[in-house]
Design a protein around this motif. Sequence first.
Motif, PDB file in Angstrom:
ATOM      1  N   TYR A 182       0.893  -1.358  -0.078  1.00  0.00           N
ATOM      2  CA  TYR A 182       0.088  -0.025  -0.087  1.00  0.00           C
ATOM      3  C   TYR A 182       1.048   1.330  -0.052  1.00  0.00           C
ATOM      4  O   TYR A 182       1.602   1.304   0.782  1.00  0.00           O
ATOM      5  CB  TYR A 182      -1.035   0.061   1.303  1.00  0.00           C
ATOM      6  N   GLU A 183       0.526   2.117  -1.018  1.00  0.00           N
ATOM      7  CA  GLU A 183       1.468   3.412  -1.243  1.00  0.00           C
ATOM      8  C   GLU A 183       2.919   3.295  -1.533  1.00  0.00           C
ATOM      9  O   GLU A 183       3.701   4.232  -1.196  1.00  0.00           O
ATOM     10  CB  GLU A 183       0.864   4.311  -0.007  1.00  0.00           C
ATOM     11  N   LYS A 184       3.198   2.079  -1.697  1.00  0.00           N
ATOM     12  CA  LYS A 184       4.588   1.972  -2.005  1.00  0.00           C
ATOM     13  C   LYS A 184       5.056   1.143  -3.282  1.00  0.00           C
ATOM     14  O   LYS A 184       6.003   1.675  -4.103  1.00  0.00           O
ATOM     15  CB  LYS A 184       5.355   0.662  -0.987  1.00  0.00           C
ATOM     16  N   THR A 185       3.872   0.598  -3.995  1.00  0.00           N
ATOM     17  CA  THR A 185       3.810  -0.205  -5.211  1.00  0.00           C
ATOM     18  C   THR A 185       2.670  -0.002  -5.945  1.00  0.00           C
ATOM     19  O   THR A 185       1.396  -0.016  -5.415  1.00  0.00           O
ATOM     20  CB  THR A 185       4.165  -1.469  -5.005  1.00  0.00           C
ATOM     21  N   SER A 186       2.706   0.064  -7.281  1.00  0.00           N
ATOM     22  CA  SER A 186       1.524  -0.057  -8.044  1.00  0.00           C
ATOM     23  C   SER A 186       1.092  -1.458  -8.146  1.00  0.00           C
ATOM     24  O   SER A 186       2.015  -2.140  -8.647  1.00  0.00           O
ATOM     25  CB  SER A 186       1.640   0.597  -9.326  1.00  0.00           C
ATOM     26  N   ILE A 187      -0.163  -1.791  -8.524  1.00  0.00           N
ATOM     27  CA  ILE A 187      -0.579  -2.992  -8.722  1.00  0.00           C
ATOM     28  C   ILE A 187      -1.638  -2.922  -9.620  1.00  0.00           C
ATOM     29  O   ILE A 187      -2.594  -2.070  -9.729  1.00  0.00           O
ATOM     30  CB  ILE A 187      -1.198  -3.838  -7.498  1.00  0.00           C
ATOM     31  N   ILE A 188      -1.578  -3.794 -10.674  1.00  0.00           N
ATOM     32  CA  ILE A 188      -2.580  -3.865 -11.589  1.00  0.00           C
ATOM     33  C   ILE A 188      -3.485  -5.098 -11.489  1.00  0.00           C
ATOM     34  O   ILE A 188      -2.940  -6.224 -11.256  1.00  0.00           O
ATOM     35  CB  ILE A 188      -2.111  -4.068 -13.091  1.00  0.00           C
ATOM     36  N   PHE A 189      -4.726  -5.252 -11.350  1.00  0.00           N
ATOM     37  CA  PHE A 189      -5.672  -6.232 -10.850  1.00  0.00           C
ATOM     38  C   PHE A 189      -6.515  -6.549 -12.433  1.00  0.00           C
ATOM     39  O   PHE A 189      -7.112  -5.284 -13.052  1.00  0.00           O
ATOM     40  CB  PHE A 189      -6.666  -5.891  -9.941  1.00  0.00           C
ATOM     41  N   THR A 190      -6.882  -7.674 -12.529  1.00  0.00           N
ATOM     42  CA  THR A 190      -7.866  -7.966 -13.826  1.00  0.00           C
ATOM     43  C   THR A 190      -8.811  -8.962 -13.212  1.00  0.00           C
ATOM     44  O   THR A 190      -8.462  -9.911 -12.087  1.00  0.00           O
ATOM     45  CB  THR A 190      -7.109  -8.671 -14.987  1.00  0.00           C
ATOM     46  N   THR A 191     -10.001  -8.659 -13.235  1.00  0.00           N
ATOM     47  CA  THR A 191     -11.121  -9.580 -12.534  1.00  0.00           C
ATOM     48  C   THR A 191     -12.690  -9.681 -13.316  1.00  0.00           C
ATOM     49  O   THR A 191     -12.660  -8.543 -14.256  1.00  0.00           O
ATOM     50  CB  THR A 191     -11.471  -8.939 -11.117  1.00  0.00           C
ATOM     51  N   ASN A 192     -13.106 -10.646 -13.338  1.00  0.00           N
ATOM     52  CA  ASN A 192     -14.341 -10.889 -14.025  1.00  0.00           C
ATOM     53  C   ASN A 192     -15.425 -10.387 -12.967  1.00  0.00           C
ATOM     54  O   ASN A 192     -16.573 -10.793 -13.378  1.00  0.00           O
ATOM     55  CB  ASN A 192     -14.530 -12.178 -14.490  1.00  0.00           C
ATOM     56  N   LYS A 193     -15.039  -9.866 -11.896  1.00  0.00           N
ATOM     57  CA  LYS A 193     -16.119  -9.676 -10.669  1.00  0.00           C
ATOM     58  C   LYS A 193     -16.275  -8.074 -10.541  1.00  0.00           C
ATOM     59  O   LYS A 193     -15.173  -7.599 -10.474  1.00  0.00           O
ATOM     60  CB  LYS A 193     -15.608 -10.322  -9.390  1.00  0.00           C
ATOM     61  N   GLU A 194     -17.512  -7.838 -10.147  1.00  0.00           N
ATOM     62  CA  GLU A 194     -17.782  -6.438  -9.937  1.00  0.00           C
ATOM     63  C   GLU A 194     -17.126  -6.162  -8.455  1.00  0.00           C
ATOM     64  O   GLU A 194     -16.868  -6.976  -7.695  1.00  0.00           O
ATOM     65  CB  GLU A 194     -19.088  -6.122 -10.241  1.00  0.00           C
ATOM     66  N   ILE A 195     -16.935  -4.829  -8.296  1.00  0.00           N
ATOM     67  CA  ILE A 195     -16.192  -4.525  -6.944  1.00  0.00           C
ATOM     68  C   ILE A 195     -17.103  -5.215  -5.951  1.00  0.00           C
ATOM     69  O   ILE A 195     -16.581  -5.714  -4.627  1.00  0.00           O
ATOM     70  CB  ILE A 195     -15.962  -3.122  -7.017  1.00  0.00           C
ATOM     71  N   GLY A 196     -18.538  -5.222  -6.023  1.00  0.00           N
ATOM     72  CA  GLY A 196     -19.428  -5.635  -4.968  1.00  0.00           C
ATOM     73  C   GLY A 196     -19.391  -7.095  -4.878  1.00  0.00           C
ATOM     74  O   GLY A 196     -20.080  -7.600  -4.043  1.00  0.00           O
ATOM     75  N   GLN A 197     -18.873  -7.589  -5.605  1.00  0.00           N
ATOM     76  CA  GLN A 197     -18.822  -9.255  -5.605  1.00  0.00           C
ATOM     77  C   GLN A 197     -17.375  -9.938  -5.006  1.00  0.00           C
ATOM     78  O   GLN A 197     -17.422 -10.939  -4.894  1.00  0.00           O
ATOM     79  CB  GLN A 197     -18.923  -9.688  -7.119  1.00  0.00           C
ATOM     80  N   TRP A 198     -16.451  -8.946  -4.646  1.00  0.00           N
ATOM     81  CA  TRP A 198     -15.317  -9.660  -4.248  1.00  0.00           C
ATOM     82  C   TRP A 198     -15.290 -10.226  -2.862  1.00  0.00           C
ATOM     83  O   TRP A 198     -14.676 -11.078  -2.672  1.00  0.00           O
ATOM     84  CB  TRP A 198     -14.249  -8.439  -4.187  1.00  0.00           C
ATOM     85  N   ALA A 199     -16.450  -9.927  -2.072  1.00  0.00           N
ATOM     86  CA  ALA A 199     -16.646 -10.541  -0.826  1.00  0.00           C
ATOM     87  C   ALA A 199     -16.683 -12.201  -1.079  1.00  0.00           C
ATOM     88  O   ALA A 199     -16.528 -12.677  -0.237  1.00  0.00           O
ATOM     89  CB  ALA A 199     -17.664  -9.869   0.057  1.00  0.00           C
ATOM     90  N   GLU A 200     -17.526 -12.414  -2.287  1.00  0.00           N
ATOM     91  CA  GLU A 200     -17.675 -13.655  -2.509  1.00  0.00           C
ATOM     92  C   GLU A 200     -16.371 -14.602  -2.941  1.00  0.00           C
ATOM     93  O   GLU A 200     -16.271 -15.641  -2.492  1.00  0.00           O
ATOM     94  CB  GLU A 200     -18.664 -13.755  -3.819  1.00  0.00           C
TER      95      GLU A 200
END
Length: 254
Positions: free
Chosen positions: A195-213
């Motif tokens: 966090y705030e030290k490195t950039s991260i690229i995420f790819t996902t087939n889930k909407e943000i609201g579905q990440w808890a699943e």
Amino acid sequence: MEKRTMAQTKASLTGVGFKHVIPVLSELINAAEEQKLSYREFLNLLIENELTARNEKHRRRNLSGAHFPPNPRTLDEFDTRELESGITSTQLYQLKDLNWIDAHVNILFLGPPGVGKSMLAIGLGLEAVNAGYSVCFERMASLVDIIDTARVSRASNFRLKRIRKADLIIIDEIGFTPIKKDQANSFFNLVSEMYEKTSIIFTTNKEIGQWAEVMGDPILTTALLDRILHHSKCFSLRGESYRIKHPQEELQKL
């Protein structure tokens, strides 16, 4: 002044750290003589060739260490017109300047399979490598396995150390496979560390609201997303799968 042999000159250059220019030294000397370069011009020529060779060696090392999939495709091959929406050519051009890496901004590519999320992520990774940044690419399933086995596997431990030191981390395919609660905790700890030290690229087939699943823990997911989205650019890609629209091109790869 005592006349020096070519071998002695090369040994001296190696001694002061100019080892990369040794293979082309004779060609540089001949070019300097033909062009009647001044001593200063020849020195600049020597330095430029040494730095170019060093940078190329560094680039190749970073490219190997990134662990991109075979035959990665560049951003220039991505056609935003294939999408219904999600990212414009102007936005893609702006991402290519890579200023977001220095600012430790995260990038999220969301959308269904086949719309180019991984291609965009890898293309940006290639741009970063060519610009001198260290990059690590891992699919989510592989990353949690690396974290799980880092204490008992020398290879996993080495890889995890490289990931922690990278300027840019690409985490591909979040959401394709659910992960265990302890794995979600370990993943959260890694992201928190970055966090705030490195950039991260995420790819996902889930909407943000579905990440808890995927993570299996709503509270942890909220804390995770709080860190990821604090400094981020999100692109929700929409369109038909490229592989379905262009089946012949996919067959040619087989």
